[in-house]
Design a protein around this motif. Structure first.
Motif, PDB file in Angstrom:
ATOM      1  N   UNK A   1     -10.504  -6.915  26.819  1.00 52.22           N
ATOM      2  CA  UNK A   1     -10.442  -7.501  25.477  1.00 52.22           C
ATOM      3  C   UNK A   1      -9.140  -8.259  25.267  1.00 52.22           C
ATOM      4  N   UNK A   2      -8.028  -7.684  25.714  1.00 46.59           N
ATOM      5  CA  UNK A   2      -6.724  -8.329  25.536  1.00 46.59           C
ATOM      6  C   UNK A   2      -6.641  -9.597  26.383  1.00 46.59           C
ATOM      7  N   UNK A   3      -7.105  -9.520  27.635  1.00 46.54           N
ATOM      8  CA  UNK A   3      -7.055 -10.700  28.495  1.00 46.54           C
ATOM      9  C   UNK A   3      -7.901 -11.841  27.943  1.00 46.54           C
ATOM     10  N   UNK A   4      -8.993 -11.503  27.287  1.00 46.84           N
ATOM     11  CA  UNK A   4      -9.846 -12.551  26.715  1.00 46.84           C
ATOM     12  C   UNK A   4      -9.140 -13.317  25.611  1.00 46.84           C
TER      13      UNK A   4
ATOM     14  N   UNK B   1      -0.771 -11.976  12.737  1.00 47.16           N
ATOM     15  CA  UNK B   1      -1.403 -10.657  12.861  1.00 47.16           C
ATOM     16  C   UNK B   1      -2.906 -10.688  12.591  1.00 47.16           C
ATOM     17  N   UNK B   2      -3.311 -11.255  11.462  1.00 48.12           N
ATOM     18  CA  UNK B   2      -4.724 -11.213  11.082  1.00 48.12           C
ATOM     19  C   UNK B   2      -5.599 -11.996  12.057  1.00 48.12           C
ATOM     20  N   UNK B   3      -5.094 -13.137  12.510  1.00 47.97           N
ATOM     21  CA  UNK B   3      -5.870 -13.955  13.439  1.00 47.97           C
ATOM     22  C   UNK B   3      -6.066 -13.210  14.751  1.00 47.97           C
ATOM     23  N   UNK B   4      -5.018 -12.590  15.263  1.00 54.00           N
ATOM     24  CA  UNK B   4      -5.129 -11.872  16.530  1.00 54.00           C
ATOM     25  C   UNK B   4      -6.081 -10.694  16.396  1.00 54.00           C
ATOM     26  N   UNK B   5      -5.975  -9.954  15.302  1.00 49.58           N
ATOM     27  CA  UNK B   5      -6.869  -8.811  15.113  1.00 49.58           C
ATOM     28  C   UNK B   5      -8.328  -9.264  15.056  1.00 49.58           C
TER      29      UNK B   5
ATOM     30  N   UNK C   1     -13.717  -9.721  17.452  1.00 52.12           N
ATOM     31  CA  UNK C   1     -14.830 -10.562  17.877  1.00 52.12           C
ATOM     32  C   UNK C   1     -15.129 -10.355  19.358  1.00 52.12           C
ATOM     33  N   UNK C   2     -14.084 -10.261  20.149  1.00 54.98           N
ATOM     34  CA  UNK C   2     -14.259 -10.065  21.581  1.00 54.98           C
ATOM     35  C   UNK C   2     -14.912  -8.720  21.875  1.00 54.98           C
TER      36      UNK C   2
ATOM     37  N   UNK D   1     -18.428  -3.355  22.771  1.00 57.00           N
ATOM     38  CA  UNK D   1     -17.644  -2.205  22.295  1.00 57.00           C
ATOM     39  C   UNK D   1     -16.838  -1.534  23.384  1.00 57.00           C
ATOM     40  N   UNK D   2     -16.583  -0.238  23.193  1.00 57.65           N
ATOM     41  CA  UNK D   2     -15.774   0.512  24.148  1.00 57.65           C
ATOM     42  C   UNK D   2     -14.291   0.398  23.907  1.00 57.65           C
TER      43      UNK D   2
END
Length: 204
Positions: free
Chosen positions: A65-68, A115-119, A124-125, A131-132
């Motif tokens: 998720x972070x890499x995406x 912050x809000x955009x990254x969250x 979304x990802x 999930x997971x």
């Protein structure tokens, strides 16, 4: 209405003059900017970083998720943090983020406006991938201080109930005392050394 720092009452006791920064009410100065600059150069100075985003990402697929969101670069090893860039700025402008890896998962630190955009991008990802992953925005649940200057460790050692002398630049640790967990990063958003501490807002 501007968001208040959990340290606001302390700032007020110390005579802070407040300003609004990224929709947060934070100290602008304490009445003597020359003395404050001298303290930073010769001793140490504390900066309220509570407006900076703090987003925790946990789970088996947290890495993906972070890499995406930030690209396919290497993520930091447990106990360390690193800097990356993401297109979370307005109009897709690439902006810096810091990623800390702890035993509990990842903690992503963002500039206040991002912050809000990254969250939302992370959420979304995760939804798209099935999930997971658990994403928790800790920004308003915690307070964050940056302590910088040549006497940072001397000052911190005199007030914290745990030893940080083994903390190397670029590392992160979580310390617990009386059931209170404090996350400590060695380093800063800038090139200089320092310590950054994140604690629950209720005890800030």
């Amino acid at each position: 209405m501007a968001q208040s720092s959990p340290f606001e009452s302390l700032h007020t006791q110390l005579g802070a003059h407040f300003g609004e920064f990224d929709q947060w009410r934070l100290p602008q100065h304490y009445g003597d900017s020359g003395a404050e600059k001298q303290a930073l150069q010769a001793g140490c100075a504390a900066f309220d970083l509570s407006s900076f985003g703090r987003i925790q990402v946990r789970g088996a697929s947290a890495d993906e998720a972070i890499r995406a969101v930030i690209g396919n670069g290497a993520l930091p090893e447990t106990g360390t943090w690193s800097t990356a860039v993401s297109d979370v700025g307005q109009n897709g402008v690439r902006r810096p983020v810091r990623i800390a890896s702890t035993e509990k998962g990842y903690l992503i630190l963002t500039c206040p406006a991002d912050r809000h955009i990254l969250r939302e991008r992370l959420e979304q990802e995760v939804k798209h991938s099935g999930g997971g992953v658990k994403i928790v925005d800790q920004t308003e649940k915690t307070g964050m201080l940056g302590i910088y200057g040549p006497r940072t460790y001397t000052a911190i050692d005199s007030i914290l109930p745990f030893d940080l002398s083994e903390l190397e630049p670029g590392s992160v640790t979580e310390m617990s005392y009386l059931m209170i967990t404090v996350t400590v990063l060695r380093g800063s958003w800038l090139a200089g050394d320092g310590l950054e501490l994140i604690c629950p807002a209720s005890v800030a």
